[in-house]
Scaffold this motif. Structure first.
Motif, short mmCIF file in Angstrom:
data_model
loop_
_atom_site.label_atom_id
_atom_site.label_comp_id
_atom_site.label_asym_id
_atom_site.label_seq_id
_atom_site.Cartn_x
_atom_site.Cartn_y
_atom_site.Cartn_z
N LYS A 153 0.86 -1.20 0.00
CA LYS A 153 0.00 0.00 0.00
C LYS A 153 0.89 1.24 0.00
CE LYS A 153 -3.89 2.29 1.03
NZ LYS A 153 -4.67 2.75 -0.07
N PRO A 154 0.77 2.10 -0.99
CA PRO A 154 1.61 3.30 -1.03
C PRO A 154 1.36 4.21 0.17
CG PRO A 154 0.50 2.95 -3.14
CD PRO A 154 -0.11 2.00 -2.15
N ALA A 155 2.42 4.81 0.66
CA ALA A 155 2.33 5.76 1.76
C ALA A 155 1.90 7.12 1.21
CB ALA A 155 3.67 5.88 2.46
N THR A 156 1.15 7.84 2.01
CA THR A 156 0.78 9.20 1.63
C THR A 156 1.97 10.13 1.88
OG1 THR A 156 0.01 9.82 3.83
CG2 THR A 156 -1.62 8.78 2.35
N ARG A 157 1.91 11.32 1.35
CA ARG A 157 2.99 12.30 1.57
C ARG A 157 3.18 12.56 3.06
NH1 ARG A 157 2.56 17.25 -2.04
NH2 ARG A 157 3.64 15.83 -3.40
N ALA A 158 2.09 12.70 3.80
CA ALA A 158 2.19 12.94 5.25
C ALA A 158 2.84 11.76 5.97
CB ALA A 158 0.80 13.21 5.84
N GLN A 159 2.49 10.54 5.58
CA GLN A 159 3.09 9.36 6.20
C GLN A 159 4.59 9.29 5.90
OE1 GLN A 159 0.51 6.50 4.36
NE2 GLN A 159 -0.83 6.39 6.15
N ARG A 160 4.97 9.61 4.68
CA ARG A 160 6.40 9.60 4.32
C ARG A 160 7.17 10.60 5.17
NH1 ARG A 160 4.15 9.48 -1.14
NH2 ARG A 160 4.74 11.66 -1.34
N ARG A 161 6.58 11.77 5.39
CA ARG A 161 7.25 12.79 6.20
C ARG A 161 7.37 12.37 7.66
NH1 ARG A 161 4.55 17.62 3.11
NH2 ARG A 161 6.17 17.96 1.55
N ILE A 162 6.34 11.70 8.20
CA ILE A 162 6.39 11.21 9.58
C ILE A 162 7.59 10.29 9.76
CG2 ILE A 162 5.27 9.63 11.22
CD1 ILE A 162 2.58 10.80 10.25
N ALA A 163 7.80 9.41 8.82
CA ALA A 163 8.84 8.40 8.95
C ALA A 163 10.22 8.87 8.49
CB ALA A 163 8.44 7.15 8.17
N PHE A 164 10.27 9.70 7.46
CA PHE A 164 11.56 10.00 6.84
C PHE A 164 11.92 11.48 6.78
CE2 PHE A 164 9.96 6.02 4.96
CZ PHE A 164 10.99 5.17 5.33
N GLY A 165 11.07 12.35 7.28
CA GLY A 165 11.37 13.78 7.30
C GLY A 165 11.11 14.45 5.95
N PRO A 166 11.45 15.74 5.86
CA PRO A 166 11.12 16.52 4.66
C PRO A 166 11.89 16.11 3.40
CG PRO A 166 12.32 17.85 6.25
CD PRO A 166 12.03 16.54 6.91
N ALA A 167 13.04 15.45 3.53
CA ALA A 167 13.82 15.06 2.35
C ALA A 167 13.24 13.84 1.64
CB ALA A 167 15.26 14.77 2.76
N VAL A 168 12.13 13.35 2.12
CA VAL A 168 11.54 12.13 1.59
C VAL A 168 11.12 12.23 0.13
CG1 VAL A 168 9.17 12.58 2.27
CG2 VAL A 168 10.00 10.24 2.18
N GLU A 169 10.84 13.40 -0.35
CA GLU A 169 10.32 13.55 -1.71
C GLU A 169 11.30 12.99 -2.74
OE1 GLU A 169 7.21 14.36 -2.07
OE2 GLU A 169 7.08 14.79 0.05
N VAL A 201 6.98 2.86 6.06
CA VAL A 201 6.73 3.86 7.11
C VAL A 201 6.68 3.17 8.47
CG1 VAL A 201 5.05 5.53 8.02
CG2 VAL A 201 5.56 5.48 5.56
N LEU A 202 5.95 2.07 8.56
CA LEU A 202 5.85 1.34 9.82
C LEU A 202 7.22 0.82 10.25
CD1 LEU A 202 4.10 0.31 12.11
CD2 LEU A 202 3.52 -1.67 10.69
N THR A 203 8.01 0.33 9.31
CA THR A 203 9.36 -0.13 9.62
C THR A 203 10.19 0.99 10.22
OG1 THR A 203 9.28 -1.75 7.83
CG2 THR A 203 11.45 -1.17 8.65
N ALA A 204 10.14 2.15 9.60
CA ALA A 204 10.90 3.30 10.11
C ALA A 204 10.44 3.68 11.52
CB ALA A 204 10.78 4.49 9.16
N MET A 205 9.14 3.65 11.75
CA MET A 205 8.61 3.99 13.08
C MET A 205 9.05 2.96 14.12
SD MET A 205 4.78 5.23 11.97
CE MET A 205 4.26 5.69 13.63
#
Length: 105
Positions: free
Chosen positions: A9-25, A35-39
């Motif tokens: 399931k693709p992560a949303t932009r907000a979920q990517r930022r929660i896990a990986f910060g602003p450089a995630v793009e 995302v869950l792995t990072a958390m």
């Protein structure tokens, strides 16, 4: 659950930022399992469990399917459930073994 509807399931932009910060793009496709792995890794690095409210706060769809997906990949994730004084069930998750990042701890 192989090939199930919710796998990768693709992560949303907000979920990517929660896990990986602003450089995630700049990263490739990120899934909710990523995302869950990072958390889980962050909680583990802080010597604590990841609480269900944290997972829900990240908006992880079908989080039990994500946990199952990670376990299929070799992650050892322990679920701890307790009842609070007011009767609520409190659930939290411990990352015990991480096959992609150093194994057991």
């Amino acid at each position: 659950m192989s090939g199930g509807l919710w796998r990768n399931k693709p992560a949303t932009r907000a979920q990517r930022r929660i896990a990986f910060g602003p450089a995630v793009e700049k990263r490739a496709k990120i899934t909710q399992a990523d995302v869950l792995t990072a958390m889980l890794r962050k909680a583990r690095s802080e010597n604590r469990a990841l609480s269900l409210p944290e997972i829900m706060g990240a908006g992880i769809a079908q989080f039990t399917a994500r946990i199952f997906e990670l376990r299929e990949r070799g992650f050892k994730i322990e679920n701890e459930m307790r009842r609070s004084l007011d009767g609520r069930v409190l659930s939290r998750y411990w990352l015990r073994e991480d096959p992609e990042n150093g194994g057991a701890r």
